[in-house]
Design an enzyme around this catalytic site. Sequence first.
Site, PDB file in Angstrom:
ATOM      1  N   HIS A  12       5.484 -27.238   7.262  1.00 36.19           N
ATOM      2  CA  HIS A  12       6.489 -27.020   6.217  1.00 36.19           C
ATOM      3  C   HIS A  12       6.250 -27.946   5.023  1.00 36.19           C
ATOM      4  O   HIS A  12       6.729 -29.089   5.016  1.00 36.19           O
ATOM      5  CB  HIS A  12       7.879 -27.275   6.787  1.00 36.19           C
ATOM      6  CG  HIS A  12       8.218 -26.393   7.953  1.00 36.19           C
ATOM      7  ND1 HIS A  12       7.678 -26.579   9.209  1.00 36.19           N
ATOM      8  CD2 HIS A  12       9.043 -25.329   8.044  1.00 36.19           C
ATOM      9  CE1 HIS A  12       8.151 -25.658  10.027  1.00 36.19           C
ATOM     10  NE2 HIS A  12       8.986 -24.884   9.355  1.00 36.19           N
ATOM     11  N   HIS A  53      11.582 -30.438  10.382  1.00 36.26           N
ATOM     12  CA  HIS A  53      10.467 -29.561   9.977  1.00 36.26           C
ATOM     13  C   HIS A  53       9.648 -30.201   8.851  1.00 36.26           C
ATOM     14  O   HIS A  53       8.482 -29.900   8.685  1.00 36.26           O
ATOM     15  CB  HIS A  53      10.977 -28.170   9.555  1.00 36.26           C
ATOM     16  CG  HIS A  53      11.933 -28.188   8.405  1.00 36.26           C
ATOM     17  ND1 HIS A  53      13.260 -28.515   8.541  1.00 36.26           N
ATOM     18  CD2 HIS A  53      11.760 -27.912   7.086  1.00 36.26           C
ATOM     19  CE1 HIS A  53      13.862 -28.439   7.359  1.00 36.26           C
ATOM     20  NE2 HIS A  53      12.971 -28.081   6.459  1.00 36.26           N
ATOM     21  N   HIS A 109       8.648 -23.054   1.812  1.00 39.31           N
ATOM     22  CA  HIS A 109       9.420 -23.766   2.838  1.00 39.31           C
ATOM     23  C   HIS A 109       8.590 -24.033   4.097  1.00 39.31           C
ATOM     24  O   HIS A 109       8.502 -25.184   4.532  1.00 39.31           O
ATOM     25  CB  HIS A 109      10.683 -22.968   3.228  1.00 39.31           C
ATOM     26  CG  HIS A 109      11.238 -23.377   4.562  1.00 39.31           C
ATOM     27  ND1 HIS A 109      12.171 -24.371   4.699  1.00 39.31           N
ATOM     28  CD2 HIS A 109      10.943 -22.956   5.824  1.00 39.31           C
ATOM     29  CE1 HIS A 109      12.435 -24.542   5.980  1.00 39.31           C
ATOM     30  NE2 HIS A 109      11.710 -23.700   6.690  1.00 39.31           N
ATOM     31  N   ARG A 166      38.829 -32.377  39.522  1.00 38.97           N
ATOM     32  CA  ARG A 166      40.233 -32.632  39.186  1.00 38.97           C
ATOM     33  C   ARG A 166      41.034 -32.830  40.472  1.00 38.97           C
ATOM     34  O   ARG A 166      41.971 -33.607  40.522  1.00 38.97           O
ATOM     35  CB  ARG A 166      40.790 -31.425  38.420  1.00 38.97           C
ATOM     36  CG  ARG A 166      42.290 -31.504  38.208  1.00 38.97           C
ATOM     37  CD  ARG A 166      42.775 -30.352  37.339  1.00 38.97           C
ATOM     38  NE  ARG A 166      44.204 -30.469  37.093  1.00 38.97           N
ATOM     39  CZ  ARG A 166      45.146 -29.832  37.782  1.00 38.97           C
ATOM     40  NH1 ARG A 166      44.807 -29.006  38.748  1.00 38.97           N
ATOM     41  NH2 ARG A 166      46.410 -29.997  37.490  1.00 38.97           N
ATOM     42  N   HIS A 207      38.343 -22.237  31.493  1.00 35.74           N
ATOM     43  CA  HIS A 207      38.154 -23.660  31.747  1.00 35.74           C
ATOM     44  C   HIS A 207      37.388 -23.945  33.043  1.00 35.74           C
ATOM     45  O   HIS A 207      37.167 -25.100  33.388  1.00 35.74           O
ATOM     46  CB  HIS A 207      39.515 -24.364  31.806  1.00 35.74           C
ATOM     47  CG  HIS A 207      40.096 -24.610  30.445  1.00 35.74           C
ATOM     48  ND1 HIS A 207      40.286 -23.590  29.529  1.00 35.74           N
ATOM     49  CD2 HIS A 207      40.521 -25.751  29.842  1.00 35.74           C
ATOM     50  CE1 HIS A 207      40.800 -24.106  28.430  1.00 35.74           C
ATOM     51  NE2 HIS A 207      40.945 -25.402  28.591  1.00 35.74           N
ATOM     52  N   ASP A 267      19.942 -28.301   3.321  1.00 36.65           N
ATOM     53  CA  ASP A 267      20.965 -27.246   3.392  1.00 36.65           C
ATOM     54  C   ASP A 267      21.225 -26.851   4.843  1.00 36.65           C
ATOM     55  O   ASP A 267      22.363 -26.614   5.247  1.00 36.65           O
ATOM     56  CB  ASP A 267      20.493 -26.009   2.623  1.00 36.65           C
ATOM     57  CG  ASP A 267      20.242 -26.325   1.152  1.00 36.65           C
ATOM     58  OD1 ASP A 267      21.162 -26.816   0.483  1.00 36.65           O
ATOM     59  OD2 ASP A 267      19.105 -26.083   0.678  1.00 36.65           O
ATOM     60  N   GLU A 311      32.789 -32.044  20.648  1.00 36.27           N
ATOM     61  CA  GLU A 311      31.885 -32.308  21.768  1.00 36.27           C
ATOM     62  C   GLU A 311      30.424 -32.431  21.329  1.00 36.27           C
ATOM     63  O   GLU A 311      29.702 -33.333  21.747  1.00 36.27           O
ATOM     64  CB  GLU A 311      32.017 -31.205  22.835  1.00 36.27           C
ATOM     65  CG  GLU A 311      33.357 -31.154  23.543  1.00 36.27           C
ATOM     66  CD  GLU A 311      34.430 -30.418  22.749  1.00 36.27           C
ATOM     67  OE1 GLU A 311      34.117 -29.835  21.696  1.00 36.27           O
ATOM     68  OE2 GLU A 311      35.594 -30.403  23.182  1.00 36.27           O
TER      69      GLU A 311
HETATM   70  C1  LIG Z   1      19.456 -25.458  14.866  1.00 39.44           C
HETATM   71  C2  LIG Z   1      18.295 -24.874  14.130  1.00 39.44           C
HETATM   72  N1  LIG Z   1      18.349 -23.597  13.738  1.00 39.44           N
HETATM   73  C3  LIG Z   1      17.301 -23.039  13.088  1.00 39.44           C
HETATM   74  C4  LIG Z   1      16.183 -23.783  12.818  1.00 39.44           C
HETATM   75  C5  LIG Z   1      14.983 -23.123  12.137  1.00 39.44           C
HETATM   76  N2  LIG Z   1      14.843 -23.673  10.761  1.00 39.44           N
HETATM   77  C6  LIG Z   1      13.982 -24.633  10.465  1.00 39.44           C
HETATM   78  S1  LIG Z   1      14.053 -25.098   8.864  1.00 39.44           S
HETATM   79  C7  LIG Z   1      15.243 -23.946   8.526  1.00 39.44           C
HETATM   80  C8  LIG Z   1      15.804 -23.808   7.144  1.00 39.44           C
HETATM   81  C9  LIG Z   1      16.277 -25.110   6.643  1.00 39.44           C
HETATM   82  O1  LIG Z   1      16.596 -25.054   5.314  1.00 39.44           O
HETATM   83  P1  LIG Z   1      16.726 -26.399   4.505  1.00 39.44           P
HETATM   84  O2  LIG Z   1      17.485 -27.387   5.290  1.00 39.44           O
HETATM   85  O3  LIG Z   1      17.253 -26.074   3.161  1.00 39.44           O
HETATM   86  O4  LIG Z   1      15.254 -26.938   4.417  1.00 39.44           O
HETATM   87  P2  LIG Z   1      14.214 -26.699   3.228  1.00 39.44           P
HETATM   88  O5  LIG Z   1      14.137 -25.227   3.014  1.00 39.44           O
HETATM   89  O6  LIG Z   1      14.753 -27.420   2.066  1.00 39.44           O
HETATM   90  O7  LIG Z   1      12.943 -27.264   3.759  1.00 39.44           O
HETATM   91  C10 LIG Z   1      15.568 -23.240   9.675  1.00 39.44           C
HETATM   92  C11 LIG Z   1      16.567 -22.156   9.722  1.00 39.44           C
HETATM   93  C12 LIG Z   1      16.180 -25.121  13.242  1.00 39.44           C
HETATM   94  N3  LIG Z   1      15.123 -25.922  13.042  1.00 39.44           N
HETATM   95  N4  LIG Z   1      17.248 -25.652  13.859  1.00 39.44           N
END
Ligand SMILES: Cc1ncc(C[n+]2csc(CCOP(=O)(O)OP(=O)(O)O)c2C)c(N)n1
Length: 665
Positions: free
Chosen positions: A28, A68, A261, A514, A467, A156, A405
């Site tokens: 990435h 990433h 990305h 419990r 529960h 994001d 949680e």
């Molecule tokens: C819980 C989770 N869901 C989905 C992903 C797959 N994923 C990796 S990066 C990404 C998008 C992230 O966007 P952003 O935070 O804006 O990163 P940028 O595009 O700026 O690198 C997703 C959906 C993940 N790593 N973790």
Amino acid sequence: MKNDSLKKIANTIRGLSMDAIQKANSGHPGLPMGMADVAAVLFSEYLNFNPKNPQWFDRDRFVLSGGHGSMLLYSLLHLYGYDLSMDDIKEFRQWHSKTPGHPEIKDTPGVETTTGPLGQGIANAVGMAMAESILAGKYNTAEEVVNHFTYSMLGDGDLQEGVSHEACALAGHHKLGKLIAFYDSNAITIDGSTELSFTDNTRMRFEAYHWQVLEINGHNYDEIRLAIKEAKAETNKPTLIITKTIIGFGSPNKQGTHNVHGSPLGKDEIVLTKEALGIPQKDFYVSEEVYQLTHKVASQGSSKEEEWNNKLKAYKAADAAKYEEFTAVMENKLPKIEYPFFEAGTKMATRSASGKVLNAIAPQIPALIGGSADLTPSNNTRAESQTAYSPENRGGNYIHYGIREFGMGAIINGMALHGGVVPYAGTFFVFSDYMRSSIRMAALMGLRVIYVFTHDSIGLGEDGPTHQPVEHLASLRAIPNLTNLRPMDANETSVAWKLALENTKGPSTLILTRQGLETVARDGEKVAYCTEAAKGGYVLTEDKGFDLILIASGSEVEIALHAKRLLNENNRKVRVVSMMSTELFDTQTEAYRNQVLPSNITRRIAIEAASPMSWYKYVGLKGEIVGLERFGASAPIDILYENFGITAENVAAIARKMYVFHHEE
Ligand SMILES: Cc1ncc(C[n+]2csc(CCOP(=O)(O)OP(=O)(O)O)c2C)c(N)n1
């Protein structure tokens, strides 16, 4: 550092990231290229670290929540003198390399937490900042031996994930002024523009959480500097610095789009990008000048640590006993602990036994930090000696996490990663699902965190199927490196706490009832029994010449014992095995396992008021499982056990059939 120098460092990070990702043909580049400027300022001018000793206790922590973007972190660690060579960078994402796809604490010196599942990194950072404040509250004197910041970068994606809401709300509530987060606001995620799904007002959201919020151009060094200064100056609130950035900064055709990305730029675009950034057309290029700049910063680390060592000396001179405790805590060493032993005959829920164990052990363990997601009276998680952590009581050792949680799970991971604290946290077992991903991360990272999961089966009764856990045991047993402990009575509960605290290699769950359970009389010595129970599965009682084995965990051991009595009436000879932890039992020697479950005895029945999935390997093809393959129901406990057939009578009936149909051995 001069802005011009910072720019050279940032562009070097961009170059390394592009090249490593291109070579691996995956990764990435967008995040590293977008956040390179912020990272260069932070590492060059603000972050306190010593690459020669990445574990220096009072270092600032840096958490890349968007794992990433790992090439950002690897580039930084390489440039700023950590044990991460250029060859390691070239091995990005390869088998056994020090630069795996997402940052992992066990693989790379300088990585503070394993990140990738979005949202959890920032929650870990909250846990780290909380641990820092607890230790500072407890141990600082005129000598501030605990005094560091926790920095995090999030995107994001992290902000969209619910866990960031839970953790950041708690961080604001507790006024964690030494937590500073950079929000990489580039308006891009994988699917495209954030307009597709993310139009929150992040500023207002964080202000509502009682954070200080600043907004800057993430490519302007003066603005970055000023913002960090302001963030550090605000000691009463965490700070979110919204850094407006361009994803994939520098790539003429791809920057600002989702195309940058998560895939390599491509050879041609790399040429164009290097040209645009004014860096040489060489692979993995770092100029001498850049190494000099970053190594100079790195070399200051040792003197920073030295300064702290001097502080520690003065601290020791002033109060040797406090120093001893603090150093033991820093090294995550536990004192010798006396665990309670319960006399046979009393009836007690294992959750109550756990509360009593905590009352006995909490005063003995300075590092122990308890908590619950708003179920303190039900989980029995707060020891009498514990006080609630708050901005007014930083040295408090009990945390009210609120009904959060997942946030709680990720926060205690951050605490354990920080070190100096041993966290445990409680909720109803059924809600372990809410925190499951954080449990998985604790197991992956090998963290000593302890979960107190009470109300562990249909045995909780009238609250009904919402529960009543059914599949949770099987599901948690599927997580590698997680030790699940489901004690059968008060004494096994005491042993379970001991096992969980002594397990420094991974998380443990205490799965507790419990309903009241008889404290079983043991043959032999207390010490011998504790050793037996610690093996996970052991012979609780047996008849000479037994030819049937009943295996059960937790509350169902009582049923097994009752079934044995019924079968004894028919002159059947039975062995009862208490299996507190299948994981621990599985790590015993083959000889021991065969001794407990001899292969020639094929009449076996496992009893657990839960999904039968865990038990097939113990009962074998001729065995039976008395479990639950449906959701529970809302009714009094006895009615539930009766109607679901989880009774001694049913077990005995199944056993009798076995004697008819299995050839006598
Ligand atoms: C819980 C989770 N869901 C989905 C992903 C797959 N994923 C990796 S990066 C990404 C998008 C992230 O966007 P952003 O935070 O804006 O990163 P940028 O595009 O700026 O690198 C997703 C959906 C993940 N790593 N973790």
